[in-house]
Write a protein that holds these residues in place. Structure first.
Motif, PDB file in Angstrom:
ATOM      1  N   ALA A 236       0.844  -1.184   0.000  1.00 50.81           N
ATOM      2  CA  ALA A 236       0.000   0.000   0.000  1.00 50.81           C
ATOM      3  C   ALA A 236       0.884   1.241   0.000  1.00 50.81           C
ATOM      4  N   SER A 280      -0.202  -2.913   4.650  1.00 55.40           N
ATOM      5  CA  SER A 280      -1.507  -2.422   5.077  1.00 55.40           C
ATOM      6  C   SER A 280      -1.523  -2.308   6.600  1.00 55.40           C
ATOM      7  N   GLU A 302      -5.447   0.167   3.372  1.00 54.45           N
ATOM      8  CA  GLU A 302      -5.930  -1.155   2.987  1.00 54.45           C
ATOM      9  C   GLU A 302      -4.943  -1.785   2.012  1.00 54.45           C
TER      10      GLU A 302
END
Length: 321
Positions: A236, A280, A302
């Motif tokens: 991420a 994440s 996320e």
């Protein structure tokens, strides 16, 4: 005809471009790029970032579809009103017309186009309204029946509906042409980004950092690796855009720290910064700049996403009165 040159999603292209520009802007790397090609300067990077922003802000398919749908709903609302007005006119005609003349009178008032108009045929609806307005105007005295039937304002209502339908239909048709132009424009902009930033910078970086000792740096400038960082499961990132809370102007040189990763980054002239290769989870970030109040914020990332983080810093200076 232009075709897609980049083998990734549009959102991935923009993230990859920003990642490349952020990597080459690192103090230890930018001088190497500049020494290789004089065009590679901080100003060049800023200009390319603006081009990424421009391409990203150009309406995409979903935005164009949403606008097209909204215009169609507006047009259908006018069509429903036209059908209701025609039904009212039909009742006014029935009230004053002998039975043997009724069918031809309703047809003359636009009845032959009613069925097609009911099926959202906009041209048929226009023809129906045009005939209805003309019939109501030409036969106003008979239809009003000395104030016992059609209101005196009704012919004007039909004419106003016709004008409204024509305007809404023109905008609707224009949106289709505009959508095609915007799609072509966005493709041109995206292809230019891919050619100028992804292909060119990556290729040059392979030459600049060709020594064995710089393999890790060189690996940063490989499209397959960049695409993996954007797509990779569990990978991420955060894309920051920091502005002044009062003026809305971008705030450059803001020090952004992520204590959990023992890392810092700084916003560019556009108030932007990018950090990829984060797992994440939840992160506390600190934003600091002289003259502004320090801001602390928690960001939840996320898996597989690059989160946009919009931050407004409050100046320590009192707002002008």
């Amino acid at each position: 005809m232009n075709t897609n040159k980049y083998k990734c999603k549009q959102a991935e292209l923009y993230t990859i471009c920003r990642a490349i520009l952020a990597a080459m802007s690192e103090p230890a790397l930018l001088p190497r790029f500049t020494a290789f090609k004089g065009k590679y300067t901080a100003s060049w990077v800023t200009a390319r970032l603006s081009e990424v922003d421009q391409a990203e802000s150009t309406p995409g398919n979903e935005q164009r579809k949403a606008r097209h749908k909204a215009l169609r709903i507006q047009l259908l609302t006018t069509v429903r009103s036209a059908l209701q007005h025609f039904s009212a006119l039909e009742r006014y005609i029935v009230h004053v017309t002998p039975p043997q003349l009724l069918k031809s009178a309703i047809e003359a008032a636009g009845g032959t186009d009613y069925a097609a108009a009911s099926n959202s045929n906009f041209d048929a609806c226009r023809q129906m309204l045009h005939a209805a307005a003309a019939y109501a105007t030409d036969n106003a005295t008979i239809l009003m029946a000395a104030g016992q039937n059609m209101p005196a304002t009704f012919p004007a209502q039909l004419t106003a509906l016709l004008i409204s339908l024509d305007a809404a239909h023109a905008v609707f048709l224009g949106s289709e042409t505009e959508a095609q132009q915007q799609a072509a424009e966005k493709l041109i902009l995206n292809n230019a980004l891919y050619t100028t930033i992804v292909q060119a910078v990556n290729a040059d970086a392979q030459i600049i950092f060709s020594s064995k000792e710089e393999e890790a740096i060189r690996h940063q400038f490989v499209f397959r690796h960049q695409r993996y960082l954007v797509r990779g499961a569990g990978v991420a990132g955060m894309r920051f855009h920091i502005t002044d809370a009062v003026t809305g102007a971008p705030v450059p040189d803001v020090l952004i720290s992520i204590p959990a990763k023992s890392t810092t980054l700084t916003t560019n002239a556009e108030g932007r910064a990018l950090r990829l290769r984060l797992s994440s989870g939840e992160y506390l970030i600190n934003c600091e700049k002289s003259g502004y109040h320090t801001l602390r914020q928690t960001i939840l990332l996320e898996a597989g996403t690059v989160q946009r983080v919009y931050i407004r810093l409050t100046s320590m200076e009192p707002a002008p009165s």
